[in-house]
Design an enzyme around this catalytic site. Sequence first.
Site, PDB file in Angstrom:
ATOM      1  N   HIS A 140      -9.804  -5.723  -2.688  1.00 57.92           N
ATOM      2  CA  HIS A 140      -8.506  -5.888  -2.260  1.00 57.92           C
ATOM      3  C   HIS A 140      -8.569  -6.173  -0.756  1.00 57.92           C
ATOM      4  CE1 HIS A 140      -9.672  -1.524  -2.360  1.00 57.92           C
ATOM      5  NE2 HIS A 140      -9.113  -1.317  -1.130  1.00 57.92           N
ATOM      6  N   ASP A 190       0.814  -1.396  -0.065  1.00 59.85           N
ATOM      7  CA  ASP A 190       0.034   0.238   0.047  1.00 59.85           C
ATOM      8  C   ASP A 190       0.927   1.244   0.056  1.00 59.85           C
ATOM      9  OD1 ASP A 190      -3.343   0.818   1.072  1.00 59.85           O
ATOM     10  OD2 ASP A 190      -1.744   2.192   0.794  1.00 59.85           O
ATOM     11  N   ILE A 191       0.883   2.384  -0.862  1.00 55.06           N
ATOM     12  CA  ILE A 191       1.623   3.580  -1.233  1.00 55.06           C
ATOM     13  C   ILE A 191       1.391   4.448   0.059  1.00 55.06           C
ATOM     14  CG2 ILE A 191      -0.297   4.910  -2.438  1.00 55.06           C
ATOM     15  CD1 ILE A 191       3.494   3.972  -3.235  1.00 55.06           C
ATOM     16  N   HIS A 227      -6.520  -5.756   2.651  1.00 58.37           N
ATOM     17  CA  HIS A 227      -5.509  -5.266   3.238  1.00 58.37           C
ATOM     18  C   HIS A 227      -4.738  -5.956   4.326  1.00 58.37           C
ATOM     19  CE1 HIS A 227      -6.616  -0.709   2.256  1.00 58.37           C
ATOM     20  NE2 HIS A 227      -7.712  -1.221   2.229  1.00 58.37           N
TER      21      HIS A 227
HETATM   22  P1  AMP Z   1      -9.945   1.464   0.391  1.00 57.92           P
HETATM   23  O1  AMP Z   1     -10.488   1.252  -1.187  1.00 57.92           O
HETATM   24  O2  AMP Z   1     -10.562   2.254   1.219  1.00 57.92           O
HETATM   25  O3  AMP Z   1      -9.784  -0.083   0.940  1.00 57.92           O
HETATM   26  O4  AMP Z   1      -8.311   2.168   0.387  1.00 57.92           O
HETATM   27  C1  AMP Z   1      -7.662   1.929  -0.822  1.00 57.92           C
HETATM   28  C2  AMP Z   1      -6.305   1.639  -0.393  1.00 57.92           C
HETATM   29  O5  AMP Z   1      -5.422   1.593  -1.672  1.00 57.92           O
HETATM   30  C3  AMP Z   1      -5.813   2.973   0.490  1.00 57.92           C
HETATM   31  O6  AMP Z   1      -4.871   2.304   1.527  1.00 57.92           O
HETATM   32  C4  AMP Z   1      -4.462   3.381  -0.613  1.00 57.92           C
HETATM   33  O7  AMP Z   1      -3.270   4.017   0.064  1.00 57.92           O
HETATM   34  C5  AMP Z   1      -4.078   2.406  -1.576  1.00 57.92           C
HETATM   35  N1  AMP Z   1      -3.819   2.691  -2.858  1.00 57.92           N
HETATM   36  C6  AMP Z   1      -4.413   3.584  -3.378  1.00 57.92           C
HETATM   37  N2  AMP Z   1      -3.725   3.811  -4.714  1.00 57.92           N
HETATM   38  C7  AMP Z   1      -2.471   3.334  -4.570  1.00 57.92           C
HETATM   39  C8  AMP Z   1      -1.380   2.796  -5.445  1.00 57.92           C
HETATM   40  N3  AMP Z   1      -1.161   3.489  -6.447  1.00 57.92           N
HETATM   41  N4  AMP Z   1      -0.541   1.945  -5.223  1.00 57.92           N
HETATM   42  C9  AMP Z   1      -0.584   1.355  -3.935  1.00 57.92           C
HETATM   43  N5  AMP Z   1      -1.590   1.661  -2.895  1.00 57.92           N
HETATM   44  C10 AMP Z   1      -2.812   2.402  -3.548  1.00 57.92           C
END
Ligand code: AMP
Length: 129
Positions: A93, A29-30, A95
């Site tokens: 996704h 996660d970024i 986490h």
């Molecule tokens: P959620 O949809 O609420 O579960 O959150 C989406 C997650 O994706 C967040 O924790 C972001 O930090 C992560 N995220 C979004 N864009 C990217 C990316 N390009 N690379 C890695 N993680 C990402």
Amino acid sequence: MASIFTKIINGEIPCYKVAEDADYFAFLDINPNAKGHTLVVPKKEVDKIFDLDKDTYTGLLEFSRKVAIAIEKTVPCLRVGMSVIGLEVPHVHVHLIPLNSMADIDFKHKVNLSKEEFESTARTIAANL
Ligand code: AMP
């Protein structure tokens, strides 16, 4: 339009890749809650986890288990926690978050990592798979 995670899977957007097979993809996660915070994604683009077909759903959990065990070998933590949110990115996704306290599962709790830390963490998790 393809989701940002489909673009990552297809190599159109960079990521810190941890693992991949024919059906699943894992990357850091970024904007991590904790060092080692990893996302596990089915390559099949579906918005909500409980809309996945049964095989993809169970396969996602099994792939996540393998990645979580490798994370636990890599990052000092009490355990690896699992959470599914999806309010930001409409592509399923999981986490996987190394936990040392309840604060680490709080998505307002963030850590800053350098590019080198992201790279070495992803590399070490991959090596521990
Ligand atoms: P959620 O949809 O609420 O579960 O959150 C989406 C997650 O994706 C967040 O924790 C972001 O930090 C992560 N995220 C979004 N864009 C990217 C990316 N390009 N690379 C890695 N993680 C990402």
